[in-house]
Design an enzyme around this catalytic site. Structure first.
Site, mmCIF file in Angstrom:
data_model
loop_
_atom_site.group_PDB
_atom_site.id
_atom_site.type_symbol
_atom_site.label_atom_id
_atom_site.label_comp_id
_atom_site.label_asym_id
_atom_site.label_seq_id
_atom_site.Cartn_x
_atom_site.Cartn_y
_atom_site.Cartn_z
ATOM 1 N N THR A 72 -15.762 6.950 -5.743
ATOM 2 C CA THR A 72 -16.292 5.578 -5.766
ATOM 3 C C THR A 72 -16.428 5.029 -4.341
ATOM 4 O O THR A 72 -17.522 4.607 -3.929
ATOM 5 C CB THR A 72 -15.339 4.668 -6.576
ATOM 6 O OG1 THR A 72 -15.217 5.202 -7.886
ATOM 7 C CG2 THR A 72 -15.866 3.252 -6.657
ATOM 8 N N VAL A 73 -15.335 5.020 -3.582
ATOM 9 C CA VAL A 73 -15.372 4.391 -2.254
ATOM 10 C C VAL A 73 -16.073 5.300 -1.243
ATOM 11 O O VAL A 73 -16.839 4.822 -0.402
ATOM 12 C CB VAL A 73 -13.944 4.028 -1.784
ATOM 13 C CG1 VAL A 73 -14.009 3.276 -0.463
ATOM 14 C CG2 VAL A 73 -13.216 3.188 -2.828
ATOM 15 N N LYS A 117 -3.718 2.236 -0.076
ATOM 16 C CA LYS A 117 -2.566 1.309 0.063
ATOM 17 C C LYS A 117 -1.251 1.979 -0.270
ATOM 18 O O LYS A 117 -0.214 1.663 0.326
ATOM 19 C CB LYS A 117 -2.753 0.049 -0.782
ATOM 20 C CG LYS A 117 -3.233 0.263 -2.201
ATOM 21 C CD LYS A 117 -4.723 0.388 -2.230
ATOM 22 C CE LYS A 117 -5.222 0.985 -3.515
ATOM 23 N NZ LYS A 117 -6.312 0.248 -4.077
ATOM 24 N N GLU A 144 -8.125 -1.751 6.607
ATOM 25 C CA GLU A 144 -8.552 -3.033 6.030
ATOM 26 C C GLU A 144 -8.872 -2.918 4.538
ATOM 27 O O GLU A 144 -8.582 -3.823 3.746
ATOM 28 C CB GLU A 144 -9.798 -3.545 6.784
ATOM 29 C CG GLU A 144 -10.324 -4.878 6.302
ATOM 30 C CD GLU A 144 -9.352 -6.028 6.514
ATOM 31 O OE1 GLU A 144 -9.062 -6.361 7.661
ATOM 32 O OE2 GLU A 144 -8.865 -6.596 5.507
ATOM 33 N N VAL A 184 -6.303 -3.494 1.172
ATOM 34 C CA VAL A 184 -5.892 -4.739 0.493
ATOM 35 C C VAL A 184 -7.104 -5.653 0.302
ATOM 36 O O VAL A 184 -7.849 -5.915 1.249
ATOM 37 C CB VAL A 184 -4.822 -5.500 1.311
ATOM 38 C CG1 VAL A 184 -4.327 -6.719 0.527
ATOM 39 C CG2 VAL A 184 -3.648 -4.597 1.676
ATOM 40 N N ILE A 232 -12.455 -8.253 1.014
ATOM 41 C CA ILE A 232 -11.974 -9.451 1.731
ATOM 42 C C ILE A 232 -11.304 -9.000 3.042
ATOM 43 O O ILE A 232 -10.395 -8.180 3.005
ATOM 44 C CB ILE A 232 -10.932 -10.228 0.896
ATOM 45 C CG1 ILE A 232 -11.460 -10.546 -0.501
ATOM 46 C CG2 ILE A 232 -10.495 -11.488 1.618
ATOM 47 C CD1 ILE A 232 -10.408 -11.147 -1.431
ATOM 48 N N GLU A 289 -7.324 2.611 -10.433
ATOM 49 C CA GLU A 289 -6.780 3.759 -9.714
ATOM 50 C C GLU A 289 -6.944 5.018 -10.557
ATOM 51 O O GLU A 289 -7.130 4.934 -11.789
ATOM 52 C CB GLU A 289 -5.289 3.534 -9.423
ATOM 53 C CG GLU A 289 -5.015 2.378 -8.482
ATOM 54 C CD GLU A 289 -5.715 2.543 -7.135
ATOM 55 O OE1 GLU A 289 -5.452 3.530 -6.442
ATOM 56 O OE2 GLU A 289 -6.549 1.685 -6.800
ATOM 57 N N LYS A 341 0.090 -3.409 -2.079
ATOM 58 C CA LYS A 341 -0.692 -4.337 -1.249
ATOM 59 C C LYS A 341 0.196 -5.457 -0.720
ATOM 60 O O LYS A 341 0.066 -5.880 0.432
ATOM 61 C CB LYS A 341 -1.852 -4.903 -2.068
ATOM 62 C CG LYS A 341 -2.897 -3.839 -2.399
ATOM 63 C CD LYS A 341 -3.848 -4.311 -3.478
ATOM 64 C CE LYS A 341 -4.946 -3.292 -3.743
ATOM 65 N NZ LYS A 341 -5.721 -3.566 -4.943
ATOM 66 N N GLY A 363 -14.328 -1.922 -6.189
ATOM 67 C CA GLY A 363 -15.715 -1.511 -6.396
ATOM 68 C C GLY A 363 -16.249 -0.808 -5.165
ATOM 69 O O GLY A 363 -15.732 -0.989 -4.045
HETATM 70 P P1 NAP Z 1 -12.148 8.373 -6.711
HETATM 71 O O1 NAP Z 1 -13.401 7.779 -7.181
HETATM 72 O O2 NAP Z 1 -11.256 9.045 -7.690
HETATM 73 O O3 NAP Z 1 -12.515 9.407 -5.536
HETATM 74 C C1 NAP Z 1 -11.566 10.281 -5.000
HETATM 75 C C2 NAP Z 1 -12.300 11.376 -4.222
HETATM 76 O O4 NAP Z 1 -11.342 12.256 -3.662
HETATM 77 C C3 NAP Z 1 -13.225 12.231 -5.094
HETATM 78 O O5 NAP Z 1 -14.384 12.551 -4.368
HETATM 79 C C4 NAP Z 1 -12.400 13.490 -5.367
HETATM 80 O O6 NAP Z 1 -13.175 14.641 -5.538
HETATM 81 C C5 NAP Z 1 -11.610 13.596 -4.085
HETATM 82 N N1 NAP Z 1 -10.325 14.275 -4.290
HETATM 83 C C6 NAP Z 1 -9.292 13.844 -5.061
HETATM 84 N N2 NAP Z 1 -8.271 14.720 -4.983
HETATM 85 C C7 NAP Z 1 -8.672 15.709 -4.152
HETATM 86 C C8 NAP Z 1 -8.070 16.884 -3.688
HETATM 87 N N3 NAP Z 1 -6.830 17.237 -4.045
HETATM 88 N N4 NAP Z 1 -8.769 17.671 -2.849
HETATM 89 C C9 NAP Z 1 -10.011 17.336 -2.463
HETATM 90 N N5 NAP Z 1 -10.660 16.219 -2.874
HETATM 91 C C10 NAP Z 1 -9.975 15.411 -3.710
HETATM 92 O O7 NAP Z 1 -11.246 7.302 -5.965
HETATM 93 P P2 NAP Z 1 -11.725 5.925 -5.294
HETATM 94 O O8 NAP Z 1 -11.743 4.888 -6.340
HETATM 95 O O9 NAP Z 1 -12.914 6.169 -4.454
HETATM 96 O O10 NAP Z 1 -10.438 5.606 -4.380
HETATM 97 C C11 NAP Z 1 -10.219 6.265 -3.169
HETATM 98 C C12 NAP Z 1 -9.140 5.517 -2.398
HETATM 99 O O11 NAP Z 1 -9.573 4.187 -2.147
HETATM 100 C C13 NAP Z 1 -7.802 5.365 -3.130
HETATM 101 O O12 NAP Z 1 -6.762 5.376 -2.188
HETATM 102 C C14 NAP Z 1 -7.897 3.975 -3.761
HETATM 103 O O13 NAP Z 1 -6.636 3.381 -4.002
HETATM 104 C C15 NAP Z 1 -8.629 3.252 -2.659
HETATM 105 N N6 NAP Z 1 -9.366 2.056 -3.072
HETATM 106 C C16 NAP Z 1 -10.205 2.133 -4.143
HETATM 107 C C17 NAP Z 1 -10.940 1.007 -4.488
HETATM 108 C C18 NAP Z 1 -11.897 1.018 -5.647
HETATM 109 O O14 NAP Z 1 -12.447 -0.051 -5.960
HETATM 110 N N7 NAP Z 1 -12.133 2.142 -6.294
HETATM 111 C C19 NAP Z 1 -10.806 -0.173 -3.737
HETATM 112 C C20 NAP Z 1 -9.919 -0.190 -2.646
HETATM 113 C C21 NAP Z 1 -9.224 0.931 -2.324
HETATM 114 P P3 NAP Z 1 -14.167 14.814 -6.780
HETATM 115 O O15 NAP Z 1 -15.252 13.790 -6.550
HETATM 116 O O16 NAP Z 1 -14.668 16.209 -6.697
HETATM 117 O O17 NAP Z 1 -13.349 14.515 -7.999
HETATM 118 N N1 HSE Z 2 -7.407 -0.337 -8.376
HETATM 119 C C1 HSE Z 2 -7.533 -1.317 -7.353
HETATM 120 C C2 HSE Z 2 -7.802 -2.659 -7.982
HETATM 121 C C3 HSE Z 2 -8.636 -0.938 -6.420
HETATM 122 O O1 HSE Z 2 -8.195 -2.704 -9.154
HETATM 123 O O2 HSE Z 2 -7.627 -3.675 -7.322
HETATM 124 C C4 HSE Z 2 -8.755 -1.889 -5.243
HETATM 125 O O3 HSE Z 2 -7.674 -1.760 -4.382
#
Ligand code: NAP
Ligand code: HSE
Length: 438
Positions: free
Chosen positions: A13-14, A105, A129, A132, A136, A190, A205, A302
């Site tokens: 996603t990110v 985080k 940044e 959290v 924002i 998550e 956070k 998102g």
């Molecule tokens: P996600 O959609 O699950 O993406 C994770 C990525 O990492 C995927 O591309 C996955 O590969 C890869 N991956 C996972 N485990 C792996 C491994 N062992 N070896 C190699 N690649 C691996 O997660 P996300 O939502 O983008 O979140 C990523 C980070 O941002 C997390 O720390 C989350 O807490 C943080 N975050 C997320 C958001 C949000 O809104 N989603 C907001 C703020 C912060 P595949 O694509 O092949 O599965």
């Molecule tokens: N899972 C987290 C949330 C992603 O819903 O706020 C953003 O940090």
């Protein structure tokens, strides 16, 4: 070095959102920093998964060594999540002299001290940044823009998934599981959604926010944490009837003696701005001694909102590439040697108002027993609601709002009430914000 090479760990996603913004704003980034950015390689787990169109010209690998051992990669952007193997990867990147940007985080809250020390040792930057508040810019705001203040409290909605679930349950009558499934489909949750539901993500956070606001060490283990699992549609309805919204809050406060760190559902009067922060939106109130109250509002999760913060960190790193490391903003807002510990106040020692929901047998004397127990613990009742539930004719739901009382006394009163023969099932207790006090 006019072109700066980036290695992306994670293209979900990110990661996908970040790639999209890097393409969309390539020229703007160059105008802002004087550098061209190139994503040299991206790490994924599953090569067969479809990727966004922006990834078409990016080399994708399942081997982290291809990024961590590549001397041509200057900046590693960690968007995988979880503490392992990300901790090991980030430490390896730092040891190899690469700057690191992360949205993780959990990693910063639990291993930040080790990571920052390693970064200082190797003269590289770690930026976080996006960890959290999604889009924002709350870390920059507290650490830099509010540096003229003594921060007294930081409190707000910092988890988009739980706020989305509570909003969908209230506004569209969705069940908990259905609302969670939607949040997952939208990319908010998550990888393990219990981190959102149980309040762990909000606690990560809060640990980061509190450390930056108060100049104290990261203290994730000291955050008293409750999730939203015990909140029912009934509670949301009763709260509305009493003039409140239920929000999942993260609260950090300090006084001369101690720091209070807690994450839990809270009833907030509907006239308060926080009560009207809905869906995936986050909002964080920061109180400084000079500025008073400030409110930061925006999308808390998102792809693109989070990528907005990741790319802002990247712009910062690009601008600082040739700067003396001594001129960088310290990770936790104060210089490493100046971080000062403060005792943590236990949850039992807080003073709060409460919402209680009990299911009782409907016969004379039941209310008298309950009010006597509350009075014995010096807890006074502010309001009461008694609404027969036609689907449960043998019991009567009672909803009580109390004035402020000590949490220790409330725990004892709840224990005594739950032992009454006329009280059926568990008692729901939710803290209530009153007169601007959490
Ligand atoms: P996600 O959609 O699950 O993406 C994770 C990525 O990492 C995927 O591309 C996955 O590969 C890869 N991956 C996972 N485990 C792996 C491994 N062992 N070896 C190699 N690649 C691996 O997660 P996300 O939502 O983008 O979140 C990523 C980070 O941002 C997390 O720390 C989350 O807490 C943080 N975050 C997320 C958001 C949000 O809104 N989603 C907001 C703020 C912060 P595949 O694509 O092949 O599965
Ligand atoms: N899972 C987290 C949330 C992603 O819903 O706020 C953003 O940090």
């Amino acid at each position: 070095m006019d072109t700066v090479n980036i290695g992306l760990l994670g293209l979900g996603t990110v990661g996908g959102g970040t790639l999209q913004l890097l393409k969309r704003h390539a020229d703007a980034i160059e105008r802002r920093t004087g550098r061209r950015v190139q994503v040299r390689r991206a790490l994924v787990r599953d090569l067969a998964k479809p990727r966004p169109a922006e990834a078409a010209d990016v080399a994708v690998t399942t081997d982290p060594d291809e990024i961590l051992d590549d001397p041509a990669i200057h900046i590693v952007v960690e968007l995988v999540g979880g503490c392992e193997p990300t901790r090991a990867w980030v430490l390896r990147a730092i040891a190899a002299g690469k700057h690191v940007i992360t949205a993780n985080k959990a990693l910063i809250a639990q291993h930040g001290n080790e990571i920052f020390a390693a970064a200082d040792q190797h003269g590289v930057i770690v930026a976080f940044e996006a960890a959290v508040g999604g889009g924002i810019p709350i870390i920059k705001a507290i650490r830099e823009a509010l540096a003229g203040n003594r921060i007294e409290s930081v409190a707000g909605i910092v988890n988009g998934t739980t706020n989305y679930i509570l909003t969908e349950m209230r506004d569209r009558g969705l069940g908990f599981s259905e609302a969670l499934a939607q949040a997952q489909a939208l990319g908010y949750a998550e990888a393990d959604p219990s981190f959102d539901i149980d309040g762990i993500d909000a606690a990560h956070k809060l640990a980061i926010l509190a450390a930056i606001a108060f100049g104290t060490p990261l203290a994730f283990a000291g955050v008293a944490t409750e999730g939203i699992g015990a909140i029912s549609a009934e509670d949301i309805g009763y709260a509305e009837a009493l003039g409140y919204s239920i929000k999942h809050l993260a609260i950090a406060r300090r006084d001369e003696e101690a720091v209070e760190l807690r994450v839990h559902p809270t009833l907030i009067p509907q006239r308060q701005l926080l009560a009207r922060v809905d869906g995936v939106m986050n909002a964080i109130l920061v109180h400084g001694d000079a500025v008073g109250e400030t409110l930061f509002y925006g999308a808390g999760a998102g792809a693109l909102p989070t990528a907005s913060a990741v790319v802002a960190d990247l712009v910062d790193v690009l601008r600082l590439l040739s700067a003396d490391p001594d001129h960088r903003v310290p990770y936790l807002g104060v210089r490493p040697g100046a971080i000062a510990d403060l005792p943590l106040r236990p949850l039992e020692a807080i003073h709060s108002a409460y919402y209680l929901r009990l299911s009782v047998e409907d016969h004379p004397g039941v209310m008298a027993d309950i009010t006597r127990i509350l009075a014995d613990h010096e807890i006074s009742i502010e309001a009461m609601l008694q609404r027969p539930d036609p689907t449960r004719p043998d019991t009567m739901p009672i909803i009580l709002l109390t004035h402020r009382a000590w949490e220790r006394a409330m725990n004892q009163a709840l224990d005594a009430m739950s032992r009454l023969a006329s009280v059926r099932g568990p008692i729901t207790r939710i803290r209530v914000q009153t007169n601007g006090t959490w």
